[in-house]
Write a protein that holds these residues in place. Structure first.
Motif, short mmCIF file in Angstrom:
data_model
loop_
_atom_site.label_atom_id
_atom_site.label_comp_id
_atom_site.label_asym_id
_atom_site.label_seq_id
_atom_site.Cartn_x
_atom_site.Cartn_y
_atom_site.Cartn_z
N VAL A 331 0.84 -1.20 0.00
CA VAL A 331 0.00 0.00 0.00
C VAL A 331 0.88 1.25 0.00
N LEU A 334 2.39 1.62 -3.48
CA LEU A 334 1.42 2.09 -4.47
C LEU A 334 1.18 3.60 -4.31
N PHE A 335 1.11 4.04 -3.06
CA PHE A 335 0.95 5.48 -2.81
C PHE A 335 2.11 6.25 -3.44
N MET A 338 1.99 6.40 -7.25
CA MET A 338 1.00 7.30 -7.85
C MET A 338 1.35 8.76 -7.64
N GLU A 404 -9.70 5.66 -8.80
CA GLU A 404 -9.67 4.22 -9.05
C GLU A 404 -8.78 3.88 -10.24
N GLU A 406 -6.19 5.49 -11.39
CA GLU A 406 -4.78 5.61 -11.01
C GLU A 406 -4.30 4.36 -10.29
N LEU A 407 -5.12 3.88 -9.36
CA LEU A 407 -4.73 2.70 -8.61
C LEU A 407 -4.64 1.48 -9.52
N GLU A 408 -5.59 1.33 -10.42
CA GLU A 408 -5.56 0.18 -11.31
C GLU A 408 -4.33 0.20 -12.21
N LYS A 411 -1.43 -0.84 -10.03
CA LYS A 411 -1.46 -2.29 -9.83
C LYS A 411 -0.98 -3.02 -11.08
N VAL A 466 -8.71 1.78 -3.05
CA VAL A 466 -8.18 3.13 -3.17
C VAL A 466 -8.36 3.91 -1.88
N VAL A 469 -5.36 3.37 0.40
CA VAL A 469 -4.17 4.06 -0.11
C VAL A 469 -4.29 5.55 0.20
N ASN A 470 -5.46 6.10 -0.05
CA ASN A 470 -5.68 7.53 0.23
C ASN A 470 -5.51 7.86 1.71
#
Length: 958
Positions: A331, A334-335, A338, A404, A406-408, A411, A466, A469-470
């Motif tokens: 997590v 991923l943050f 992005m 969403e 951005e997260l995809e 990933k 998401v 992560v946020n």
């Protein structure tokens, strides 16, 4: 928890490889409020408290005396084992009278041990092909000292010697007084090398960054007055206190039965007696503070301006040990991925607020403290603007979160990178694995098997939401425990603490706009010409290569290997390059060419390209050199078609974008504006100004005016001209290639490229560098530091491959003598050396250089010593011992090179470009065996003549 450093590095590399940038729907305030609870619930999912299992292929153990060991069998490279001795002791453990002695102790382990008298250790290892510095090495940090030794594993005697060396490092240092005194000069020269703008600014910033901690008082290099004057007993006290088995680990990874390696460790290390009354090994923290600490450091010799904002956790971290910890690391990664994509987008604006920027959550100097840090490089007068832009991006995430989409994309990038990592799990070099286990020992982590990491990642990624992560931004950013550091060149209006805090407060209360995203089309190429054909196929059985001639004249040469399961490297060239430009066009475009690809291709901006490439491990880069136009790239087998598509587009559809070019120019001007403040850059420029005076195509080091004068329109026009004729290009692909796939893609994307049917050749020029003995002394810099360079660079009648090897060997032999004499005997340098080569194109040439930094008072003495070594090589050639060292180094390196895709690609391309027989690369061992001391002596006498430059950098006259 503590981020596993090795894993975090892997994520960092992943972020560099791919950079998606998209947001879908901003998070609402309600979502933000509930996200912390969602994050908590995610970490209480079933199985999250399960311990991460250590790789079952790693043998771990602790001897009765407390020494820890890790052993793993790994077959790449063949017949080699990587050995490490990790000591859980560094400069932070030094007493007040020992500052610098943790590092000094590292030096002393190469200067006399139980089984190797002073200089015998390096001498022995060079004799079996292990190079000092390049292979054999060590480092000292705040909390650790690590010794590095690669050793052949196919010779029992060499293997035994390797473990004997490791054992000596652990408890066999002799620490003789004369050896200590001899090494003072070397360590002081290393200290001298580190002095300058960065060191001076560190003295201002480190007390803030490491506020209230022991780390702020214990930089590993130490204090010169202590290094000059300490008594040997003070060093022995450090050694006796901290070099003990309960603070050590031995790591052995390589091509050998783990049982053999394990037994070697037991045989060599079980007999080390533990300390009867061991001194407590304390852990040091970064103390919390309620306020924001600010430091602004400027220096007239600094060339680069930066800002760093760090939010240190208020709590202590723990090692990553459970599945839940591992998931939390994902997590966090991923943050960072992005937010860095968003920051990268800002660098592509016409007037970017910074040259580059990054944000991430990870470890600090203290083992038990993490921090969220944002870093940016800017123009010297743009630091406040860079700070504002970085903080605004954090604020944007805090207010609206990521989307969403951005997260995809993130990933997808992770998924493809982990798939590549997993595909190459049996092809990873031992040198890349061994550090993981060193890190586990020093930081309390655990390295699972590649299978576990891949399967667990693939299982966990889909479930990361998401919202969680946020939620990280709420944890990362806080008003206490914050440090802000500005470093850079001296400016008229130095930023003040009040100005910095004003920016912080303004951004914290600002209502920044949500992140906006544009949808990118699904296809790179929307229309494609009809496919071409293959007209001829040739094979080279000796090299295992296949060459296809396409209908438009392009040649494509492939070499299938099994060195990496998921790697294909590409390189292509055609003759011509900028040599075909007029002098006026060359000067108008030389500094514009770097900005051409910033525009993207096929109507896609660079930001669009980054989004499109998410999840694809592929890159292509065109360039225009002095004699050739080129393309280079790489891809996984799955992404090979994308690489071919990009190649096609760089030939046919490079965008022209004034805004993208303006962004490039802005960043370049920010970067080069103060480069001449750096003494070494100034020195190099002065030497080049002397060398190339009168050359109509000498552009010199660029300044802001040069970038303002660069002609984008002309550069774009000439690029199109250089890539208008694809028919004289030669492509090379090495790696896990499928020839049928290559044939199909070549017909579809290469054979239909435009071709004139002509074969161009590069041009040569009448201007020649002045020859004869030339001397130049440049006074620049305030520190007592000097740099000496001797350089031969001139045209020769013909190129000779045997002489080329002998010239390279001359450089290796002279480097050995420079280290032996100037470092070990004179104590006058920390590092230095020589290198030489011969070239065939554009005209036969000879190049040889010698370089070493030293103290100003030693310049004349060390130049005389170097000239004496050159004269000795001319008169006698290298000794048999040195010749053997050079040969063994070549053979050991060649054995590994033959299993490298990059080595094969470089040799195939250079042989083609220089019109040499590529089969000669397979005769290297025979050439090395045939080479004699007389061959090296002959080229020394033939080429090390009076046509050289002696350049000396001295400090400014006070």
């Amino acid at each position: 928890m503590k981020i596993n450093k090795i894993y975090y590095v892997f994520l960092g590399a992943l972020a560099l490889a791919c950079s998606p940038k998209m947001v879908d729907k901003p998070a609402s305030n309600q979502e933000q409020q509930t996200s912390t609870a969602e994050e908590t619930s995610m970490n209480t999912m079933p199985g999250m408290d399960k311990k991460i299992p250590m790789d079952p292929d790693v043998r771990m153990g602790v001897l009765d005396n407390g020494l820890t060991y890790y052993v793993k069998n790994n077959g790449k490279p063949e017949d080699k084992v990587e050995l490490r001795l990790a000591v859980n002791a560094g400069s932070v453990l030094e007493d007040d009278d020992q500052q610098g002695l943790a590092h000094f102790m590292e030096h002393m382990n190469f200067n006399g041990t139980t089984n190797f008298e002073k200089n015998e250790l390096v001498d022995y290892l060079q004799g079996i092909g292990v190079k000092f510095g390049a292979d054999l090495n060590a480092y000292t940090s705040f909390d650790e000292t690590v010794y590095i030794l690669p050793i052949p594993s196919d010779d029992p005697e060499k293997l035994e010697k390797g473990f004997t060396i490791l054992e000596d490092w652990a408890h066999g240092a002799l620490l003789k007084t004369d050896a200590i005194n001899d090494e003072r000069g070397v360590v002081l020269e290393e200290s001298r090398n580190g002095k300058g703008a960065g060191d001076r600014m560190n003295k201002v910033t480190i007390p803030v960054q490491f506020y209230g901690s022991k780390y702020a008082e214990r930089l590993p290099i130490g204090k010169d007055e202590i290094l000059k004057n300490f008594e040997p007993e003070v060093l022995k006290r450090f050694y006796n206190d901290w070099y003990r088995p309960d603070l050590m680990a031995v790591v052995a990874v390589g091509d050998l039965d783990p049982a053999v390696l394990e037994q070697k460790i037991k045989d060599h290390f079980s007999g080390i007696e533990p300390n009867k009354n061991p001194r407590e090994r304390p852990e040091f923290n970064l103390p919390n503070h309620q306020d924001t600490k600010v430091a602004v450091a400027q220096d007239p010799e600094a060339t680069f301006a930066s800002i760093n904002v760090s939010y240190k956790d208020t709590f202590e971290s723990e090692p990553t040990s459970t599945v839940g910890d591992y998931r939390d690391d994902l997590v966090n990664g991923l943050f960072s991925f992005m937010i860095n994509n968003r920051l990268q987008e800002l660098t592509q604006k016409p007037n970017p607020p910074f040259i580059f920027a990054s944000s991430s959550y990870g470890g600090t100097v203290a083992k038990n403290k993490n921090a969220y840090s944002s870093f940016a490089g800017s123009a010297p007068d743009g630091q406040l603007g860079a700070l504002k832009a970085v903080l605004e991006e954090n604020q944007r995430v805090k207010l609206y979160g990521f989307g969403e989409a951005e997260l995809e994309r993130a990933k997808a990038a992770y998924k493809s990178s982990f798939e590549s990592f997993y595909a190459n799990r049996d092809k990873t070099e031992s040198g890349r694995l061994v550090g993981q286990y060193v890190n586990d020992y020093l930081n309390g982590g655990v390295t699972p098997s590649p299978e576990w990491r891949y399967e667990t990642t693939m299982d966990l990624l889909p479930g990361i939401e998401v919202s969680e992560v946020n939620a990280k931004i709420q944890k990362y950013i806080h008003d206490d425990n914050r440090t802000i550091v500005f470093t850079g060149p001296t400016t008229e209006n130095k930023p003040t603490e009040a100005e910095i805090l004003k920016v912080v407060n303004e951004v914290a209360s600002a209502e920044v706009a949500p992140y906006e995203d544009a949808v990118v089309r699904e296809n790179l190429i929307e229309t494609l010409p009809a496919a071409g054909s293959i007209t001829k196929t040739e094979t080279n059985e000796k090299l295992g290569t296949t060459t296809y001639t396409l209908s438009n004249g392009i040649t494509v040469t492939t070499k299938k290997t099994d060195f990496k399961n998921d790697e294909i490297l590409m390189s292509a060239y055609s003759y011509g390059g900028s040599s075909l430009y007029s002098d006026e066009d060359y000067m108008a475009t030389v500094f514009a060419n770097g900005g051409l690809t910033e525009a993207g291709v096929a109507g896609l901006s660079q930001t669009d390209m980054d989004k499109y490439m998410t999840g694809k491990l592929v890159n292509v880069r065109p360039s225009i050199g002095s004699t050739t136009e080129n393309l280079s790239g790489s891809a996984t087998p799955q992404d090979l078609e994308t690489m071919f598509q990009l190649v096609h587009l760089y030939f046919t559809d490079l965008n022209k974008d004034e805004e993208a070019y303006s962004s490039f120019i802005s960043k370049q001007k920010s970067f080069v504006g103060r480069m001449m403040s750096n003494p070494q850059t100034y020195f190099s420029n002065e030497v080049n100004e002397m060398r190339f005076k009168g050359n109509p195509r000498y552009a010199g080091f660029p300044d802001e005016a040069a970038y303002d004068a660069a002609d984008y329109n002309k550069a774009y026009e000439l690029y199109k001209e250089r890539f208008a004729n694809a028919g004289d290009f030669n492509f090379f692909l090495v790696g896990n290639v499928d020839d049928q796939v290559i044939m199909d893609l070549s017909k579809k994307y290469l054979a239909n490229l435009p071709s004139t049917g002509e074969k161009e050749m590069y041009k040569t020029f009448d201007w020649k560098e002045k020859q004869g003995t030339r001397e130049i002394t440049v006074n620049k810099g305030t520190e007592e530091k000097s740099l000496v360079q001797m350089r031969w660079d001139y045209d020769i009648a013909t190129y000779n491959a045997e002489e080329d090897l002998a010239v390279d060997a001359l450089g290796e032999a002279l480097t050995i003598r420079i280290i032996e004499v100037l470092r070990e005997q004179e104590g006058g340098i920390y590092g230095g050396g020589a290198r030489g080569s011969m070239s065939k194109i554009p005209e036969p040439g000879f190049n040889f250089s010698i370089s070493f930094p030293c103290g100003p008072d030693n310049v004349e003495k060390l130049i005389a010593a170097t000239q004496k070594e050159i004269a000795a090589l001319k008169e006698n050639g290298p000794s048999d011992i040195i010749l053997n060292k050079v040969k063994e180094g070549y053979l050991l390196e060649y054995k590994e090179d033959l299993k490298s895709n990059r080595y094969w690609l470089n040799n195939l391309v250079s042989a083609s470009r220089e019109q040499r027989d590529p089969n000669n690369m397979m005769n290297f061992e025979a050439k090395v065996a045939k080479m004699t001391a007389n061959d090296i002596q002959a080229v020394a006498n033939k080429y090390l003549n009076d046509d050289y430059i002696l350049a000396i950098l001295m400090p400014e006259v006070k």
